[in-house]
Design a protein around this motif. Sequence first.
Motif, PDB file in Angstrom:
ATOM      1  N   PRO A   1       0.828  -1.227   0.000  1.00  0.00           N
ATOM      2  CA  PRO A   1       0.000   0.000   0.000  1.00  0.00           C
ATOM      3  C   PRO A   1       0.853   1.264   0.000  1.00  0.00           C
ATOM      4  O   PRO A   1       0.418   2.310  -0.495  1.00  0.00           O
ATOM      5  CB  PRO A   1      -0.822  -0.131   1.281  1.00  0.00           C
ATOM      6  N   VAL A   2       2.054   1.178   0.552  1.00  0.00           N
ATOM      7  CA  VAL A   2       2.956   2.331   0.554  1.00  0.00           C
ATOM      8  C   VAL A   2       3.314   2.711  -0.879  1.00  0.00           C
ATOM      9  O   VAL A   2       3.310   3.894  -1.251  1.00  0.00           O
ATOM     10  CB  VAL A   2       4.225   2.022   1.377  1.00  0.00           C
ATOM     11  N   VAL A   3       3.625   1.712  -1.688  1.00  0.00           N
ATOM     12  CA  VAL A   3       3.997   1.958  -3.085  1.00  0.00           C
ATOM     13  C   VAL A   3       2.810   2.542  -3.850  1.00  0.00           C
ATOM     14  O   VAL A   3       2.957   3.519  -4.609  1.00  0.00           O
ATOM     15  CB  VAL A   3       4.488   0.656  -3.744  1.00  0.00           C
ATOM     16  N   ALA A   4       1.638   1.962  -3.658  1.00  0.00           N
ATOM     17  CA  ALA A   4       0.449   2.456  -4.368  1.00  0.00           C
ATOM     18  C   ALA A   4       0.128   3.902  -3.982  1.00  0.00           C
ATOM     19  O   ALA A   4      -0.191   4.736  -4.848  1.00  0.00           O
ATOM     20  CB  ALA A   4      -0.737   1.542  -4.062  1.00  0.00           C
ATOM     21  N   GLU A   5       0.232   4.204  -2.688  1.00  0.00           N
ATOM     22  CA  GLU A   5      -0.076   5.556  -2.221  1.00  0.00           C
ATOM     23  C   GLU A   5       0.949   6.559  -2.723  1.00  0.00           C
ATOM     24  O   GLU A   5       0.605   7.672  -3.139  1.00  0.00           O
ATOM     25  CB  GLU A   5      -0.134   5.565  -0.690  1.00  0.00           C
ATOM     26  N   PHE A   6       2.226   6.180  -2.709  1.00  0.00           N
ATOM     27  CA  PHE A   6       3.271   7.093  -3.191  1.00  0.00           C
ATOM     28  C   PHE A   6       3.045   7.417  -4.666  1.00  0.00           C
ATOM     29  O   PHE A   6       3.131   8.576  -5.077  1.00  0.00           O
ATOM     30  CB  PHE A   6       4.646   6.464  -2.996  1.00  0.00           C
ATOM     31  N   SER A   7       2.766   6.394  -5.466  1.00  0.00           N
ATOM     32  CA  SER A   7       2.552   6.627  -6.892  1.00  0.00           C
ATOM     33  C   SER A   7       1.333   7.521  -7.122  1.00  0.00           C
ATOM     34  O   SER A   7       1.349   8.391  -7.997  1.00  0.00           O
ATOM     35  CB  SER A   7       2.370   5.289  -7.609  1.00  0.00           C
ATOM     36  N   ARG A   8       0.258   7.304  -6.342  1.00  0.00           N
ATOM     37  CA  ARG A   8      -0.947   8.113  -6.495  1.00  0.00           C
ATOM     38  C   ARG A   8      -0.672   9.584  -6.195  1.00  0.00           C
ATOM     39  O   ARG A   8      -1.147  10.477  -6.904  1.00  0.00           O
ATOM     40  CB  ARG A   8      -2.030   7.586  -5.554  1.00  0.00           C
ATOM     41  N   GLN A   9       0.155   9.822  -5.149  1.00  0.00           N
ATOM     42  CA  GLN A   9       0.470  11.205  -4.785  1.00  0.00           C
ATOM     43  C   GLN A   9       1.496  11.823  -5.725  1.00  0.00           C
ATOM     44  O   GLN A   9       1.477  13.036  -5.969  1.00  0.00           O
ATOM     45  CB  GLN A   9       1.001  11.263  -3.352  1.00  0.00           C
ATOM     46  N   GLU A  10       2.383  11.024  -6.242  1.00  0.00           N
ATOM     47  CA  GLU A  10       3.530  11.561  -6.977  1.00  0.00           C
ATOM     48  C   GLU A  10       3.233  11.795  -8.448  1.00  0.00           C
ATOM     49  O   GLU A  10       3.818  12.695  -9.063  1.00  0.00           O
ATOM     50  CB  GLU A  10       4.710  10.586  -6.847  1.00  0.00           C
ATOM     51  N   GLN A  11       2.361  11.025  -9.040  1.00  0.00           N
ATOM     52  CA  GLN A  11       2.182  11.120 -10.492  1.00  0.00           C
ATOM     53  C   GLN A  11       1.720  12.489 -10.976  1.00  0.00           C
ATOM     54  O   GLN A  11       2.213  12.963 -12.003  1.00  0.00           O
ATOM     55  CB  GLN A  11       1.215  10.024 -10.959  1.00  0.00           C
ATOM     56  N   PRO A  12       0.793  13.160 -10.275  1.00  0.00           N
ATOM     57  CA  PRO A  12       0.435  14.510 -10.771  1.00  0.00           C
ATOM     58  C   PRO A  12       1.625  15.452 -10.846  1.00  0.00           C
ATOM     59  O   PRO A  12       1.806  16.162 -11.840  1.00  0.00           O
ATOM     60  CB  PRO A  12      -0.598  14.982  -9.747  1.00  0.00           C
ATOM     61  N   SER A  13       2.478  15.444  -9.805  1.00  0.00           N
ATOM     62  CA  SER A  13       3.641  16.329  -9.832  1.00  0.00           C
ATOM     63  C   SER A  13       4.652  15.873 -10.864  1.00  0.00           C
ATOM     64  O   SER A  13       5.323  16.686 -11.506  1.00  0.00           O
ATOM     65  CB  SER A  13       4.290  16.381  -8.440  1.00  0.00           C
ATOM     66  N   ALA A  14       4.766  14.535 -11.052  1.00  0.00           N
ATOM     67  CA  ALA A  14       5.702  14.029 -12.059  1.00  0.00           C
ATOM     68  C   ALA A  14       5.244  14.404 -13.463  1.00  0.00           C
ATOM     69  O   ALA A  14       6.049  14.798 -14.317  1.00  0.00           O
ATOM     70  CB  ALA A  14       5.831  12.508 -11.930  1.00  0.00           C
ATOM     71  N   LEU A  15       3.930  14.310 -13.697  1.00  0.00           N
ATOM     72  CA  LEU A  15       3.429  14.710 -15.014  1.00  0.00           C
ATOM     73  C   LEU A  15       3.572  16.200 -15.241  1.00  0.00           C
ATOM     74  O   LEU A  15       3.825  16.646 -16.356  1.00  0.00           O
ATOM     75  CB  LEU A  15       1.954  14.285 -15.131  1.00  0.00           C
ATOM     76  N   HIS A  16       3.437  16.974 -14.163  1.00  0.00           N
ATOM     77  CA  HIS A  16       3.670  18.412 -14.264  1.00  0.00           C
ATOM     78  C   HIS A  16       5.114  18.700 -14.626  1.00  0.00           C
ATOM     79  O   HIS A  16       5.406  19.594 -15.428  1.00  0.00           O
ATOM     80  CB  HIS A  16       3.310  19.084 -12.941  1.00  0.00           C
TER      81      HIS A  16
END
Length: 398
Positions: free
Chosen positions: A371-386
């Motif tokens: 769940p840590v990996v899933a949550e990190f990706s969910r939070q990080e992807q918007p900023s990464a796409l930005h």
Amino acid sequence: MTTSTIVAGILWLVALWRLPSIRHSHKQRSLALTLLALAVSMTFEVPQVKDAVNAAVGTDVMLPPLLKHLLGVTSAAYLLDFVIAVVRPHGLARRTRLAAIGVTLPLMLAFYAMANWLPGGPVRLGEGHGALFPVLYMAVFTLYIGVAMVVATWLFLSGVRHSRTLLGKAGLGLLGLGTLLGSAYALQRIVFVSVQLVTGAEYPALANLLSTTLKQSAILSIALGVCLPPLSVTVEYIRAWRTLRQLRPLWEQLTQAAPYVVLSTATSRRRVPFRLERCVIEIEDACLALREYVSADVHTRAQEFSRQGGVAEHEIDEVAEACWLLTAAGCARTGHRLQGVEYPPLGVTGRDRSSEIAWLRTVARAYLSSPVVAEFSRQEQPSALHAHGSEKVFPHGN
């Protein structure tokens, strides 16, 4: 059921199991013929077989002991050939070995034919005309067996340290123990015959007990030692299959994001170790490709996020790797890579194959179920796409 019958039965099972490998290579052929000769040799110690042969040719001919010894010498020659092929693949004294077996078998036949045997078999010395020939027969037989077993013991035990697997080491060790017991068998025969020649004293019961015990123990040790190396191959095959099953889901996820790393050549499903090797290589290539979609800062944040998420200290690096890989896989769908930034380090770099596979198993488990990996990706992807929108980016393949 007698002990000799049980030993012969075990030998036949092992010999028939290894018989199909007779066409595979010189090494496998020598091993298969060793076991086949041993099995036939020990069959002549089975009381029913011995009685049947004696009834067919006559008790005075004493054919079972002769056949048993000839096959014993033949099996020793093939066993020596096998261990040399394993430990010294460039060969060892081939001409000397061929000359030795070429002289031993005819001499045994000649001395046996000229001997005047007493009832009780070839262990007993003769009387009157031809009394010397049983001694010469036993001397030739024992000398060949003794020398062959001593050389084989030295080669088997020296090869233990070169084996790569525990079962392989155990197999060579048991083969070495078997040939060592074979050397002891030859030695005790020499001792009893020497005592009889010098003092006239005979100990037939003790000699028979030691001879039978050492011979059967040596044969069983060799049979068991032969079984372990193929068992080692089976264990390695099963381990590779399990590892492939564990890594396959990670491979599917990463190669969907970076399909161009997959080799086009088809591979047979039965070649599990090769498929595992290919799977690991393609996962590594996918990791190398996906790291171009995120910066090293993502990896740093993934480590801190994992630590705050309660991940065990010894698994933080693996979970952080899974975090940035899942994030990068999401970003890869844009089809653009970051340029001019520092990329995350690859965790598999600088590892040997076993530790690399252990690392990837942990990363795969975290990637798919943490769940840590899933949550990190969910939070990080918007900023990464930005970041992909603000950084200078280039289409994939340019």
